[in-house]
Scaffold this active site. Structure first.
Site, short mmCIF file in Angstrom:
data_model
loop_
_atom_site.label_atom_id
_atom_site.label_comp_id
_atom_site.label_asym_id
_atom_site.label_seq_id
_atom_site.Cartn_x
_atom_site.Cartn_y
_atom_site.Cartn_z
CG HIS A 146 31.81 -44.06 52.77
ND1 HIS A 146 31.54 -43.23 51.72
CD2 HIS A 146 30.79 -44.96 52.80
CE1 HIS A 146 30.40 -43.60 51.14
NE2 HIS A 146 29.93 -44.66 51.79
CD GLU A 147 30.45 -48.14 54.89
OE1 GLU A 147 29.30 -48.01 55.34
OE2 GLU A 147 30.69 -48.31 53.67
CD GLU B 44 25.99 -43.95 50.16
OE1 GLU B 44 27.13 -43.49 50.39
OE2 GLU B 44 25.66 -45.12 50.40
#
Length: 497
Positions: free
Chosen positions: A263-264, A293
């Site tokens: 995700h990051e 996002e």
């Protein structure tokens, strides 16, 4: 110097100050000893205030106004035209904020950021109640100074996703709620995988090695990347050429750190691939957090939970984590797509995650539109968890204290997570239109083809396109939740029969 040269000089100086602030914040959240955090907090407050003063000074504002005049503006290249126009808009808003109030605002939010980890670690909301109340009041004042003609919550949403409003969010969130709750109810009736085989002890250093391998596989330029451990994972662009992520390693649950890293890493790939011609301009400061996002969640969910993502690298995973030797790839993929009602947003599967975000959206609206009292928020949180997910947190650490966002005044950010997922359904259609099946691309180990497509169609433009403009340019459609709903139905009907 010409006006443009003077303007660029000040922007460079502001960039140096931001660099220092980012480094200090990174240090405070990662390896700074407890005894040094008070001084770090004071230093962050000092440099943030000085940066605010410089960026809102009469000298700087006059330069921006002069460059905005037609005879000067028309001489600028496209990069500087965007920068001057965006800076003028932001300054007109920021100059409404008194400098003495801004200093107090930074002190308030920094104090809240420092207390939140202690409150979460001890599961003691009473430690955090007063700092949270102070932060909420500071945010209300800040937004009213900045945009006196806008409702506070609309202003907060627009602050994180330019051009977005509650009317649009209500529409697309409503589309999801209507379709996903029946799908979720059907899934939860089905037999669930055995999670116990994944509750093994795996040292943090091995988890860190695996996470680093994953982001490199995704296409990260490792010469401009670093990772560290903190209480809550986040990504920060320290400066041009320096993007960093954090993770929180759970030695008895490696799945959460794995997907936090992916995700990051998606965030970091966006920051890392903004065209360098936008350095020290507004074009490098992406404030469309739904778009940001969308990138992190695209890698985490659309790609990272696809069995074909793992096929080419499964031998490498077993080499780093030999504890997985008795786990098949099919077992692993079944587990990472396990749908269940859970307490923690960052640990939630991609389907129930939607409800976690809607819950936070509802509470933020209750705070800023409905005037909810801070002391009532834990009960409100627990009631909505029961209503949406049919579970009630055992304590505040797995309830209202689980996220860091409100501690640093990031109200209005949570909707961007779900907006990002909605964008992802649309981007998936566009990628398969241009490149073919992502299953085939991933199975061939060609994930960097997808990363390159994202670089060329989204990342390189930085902040110069709004999310709406990106969707129009890339997907040729207006915002709709239907592609994401289609993705969910096809995927989970296949997994759960």
């Amino acid at each position: 110097m010409t006006k443009l040269e003077e303007y660029k000089k000040i922007n460079k100086e502001l960039g140096f100050m931001a660099h220092a602030i980012n480094l200090m914040y990174w240090d405070m959240q990662t390896i700074a000893p407890e005894g040094g955090k008070e001084r770090l907090s004071d230093s962050i407050t000092y440099f943030s205030t000085e940066m605010f003063k410089k960026s809102t000074s009469d000298e700087y504002y006059k330069l921006v106004c002069d460059l905005s005049e037609p005879e000067e503006f028309d001489k600028l290249d496209d990069v500087m035209k965007f920068d001057v126009k965006k800076t003028k808009k932001d300054l007109d808003e920021m100059r409404r904020i008194p400098a003495d109030f801004y200093e107090e605002y930074v002190k308030t939010t920094t104090a809240s950021s420092m207390i939140w980890p202690k409150a979460k670690q001890t599961s003691d909301y009473s430690l955090y109640e007063e700092p949270l109340k102070n932060t909420i009041e500071a945010v209300k004042k800040y937004q009213k100074y900045k945009r006196p003609d806008m409702e506070v919550y609309d202003s907060l949403i627009d602050q994180f996703e330019e051009g977005m409003d509650t009317k649009t969010i209500d529409r697309v969130f409503g589309e999801l709620r209507e379709e996903l709750i029946p799908l979720l109810d059907e899934i939860l009736k089905k037999p669930q995988p055995d999670h116990s085989k994944f509750t093994m002890f795996i040292p943090a250093y091995k988890q860190a090695e695996l996470c680093k391998m994953l982001v490199e596989y995704m296409g990260m330029d490792m010469n401009g990347f670093a990772q560290a451990e903190t209480e809550h994972p986040f990504t920060t662009g320290i400066a041009p050429g320096d993007v960093r992520i954090t993770n929180h390693y759970h030695e008895n649950d490696i799945l959460q750190p794995i997907f936090s890293a992916i995700h990051e890493g998606g965030h970091a790939l966006f920051d890392q691939n903004i065209d360098r011609k936008y350095d020290d301009t507004a074009g490098s400061q992406v404030n469309m957090m739904g778009l940001h996002e969308s990138q992190s969640r695209f890698y985490e969910n659309i790609l990272g939970r696809n069995i074909n993502f793992w096929k080419p690298i499964w031998p490498k995973v077993l080499e780093i984590i030999p504890e997985f030797k008795d786990i098949t790839l099919e077992d692993f993929v079944r587990e990472i797509n396990h749908v269940e009602n859970s307490f923690i947003r960052t640990e939630a599967d991609e389907l129930t995650y939607c409800l976690h975000v809607i819950l936070r959206y509802d509470i933020e609206r209750a705070i800023f539109v409905g005037g909810a009292d801070v002391k009532d928020l834990p009960k409100m949180w627990n009631d909505k968890m029961q209503e949406y997910l049919h579970v009630t947190p055992k304590n505040d650490a797995e309830g209202i204290l689980q996220d860091m966002h409100w501690s640093d005044a990031s109200f209005g950010y949570f909707p961007s997570y779900l907006l990002g997922s909605i964008y992802d359904g649309m981007f998936l259609e566009a990628i398969e239109r241009d490149l073919g099946s992502i299953d085939d691309i991933l199975a061939a180990g060609d994930i960097k083809k997808i990363t390159k497509w994202l670089n060329e169609n989204i990342h390189q433009y930085g902040a110069t396109r709004t999310s709406k403009e990106v969707l129009e340019a890339v997907c040729h459609k207006e915002l709709s939740a239907q592609p994401l709903i289609k993705y969910f139905k096809e995927k989970y009907k296949k997994i759960y029969g």
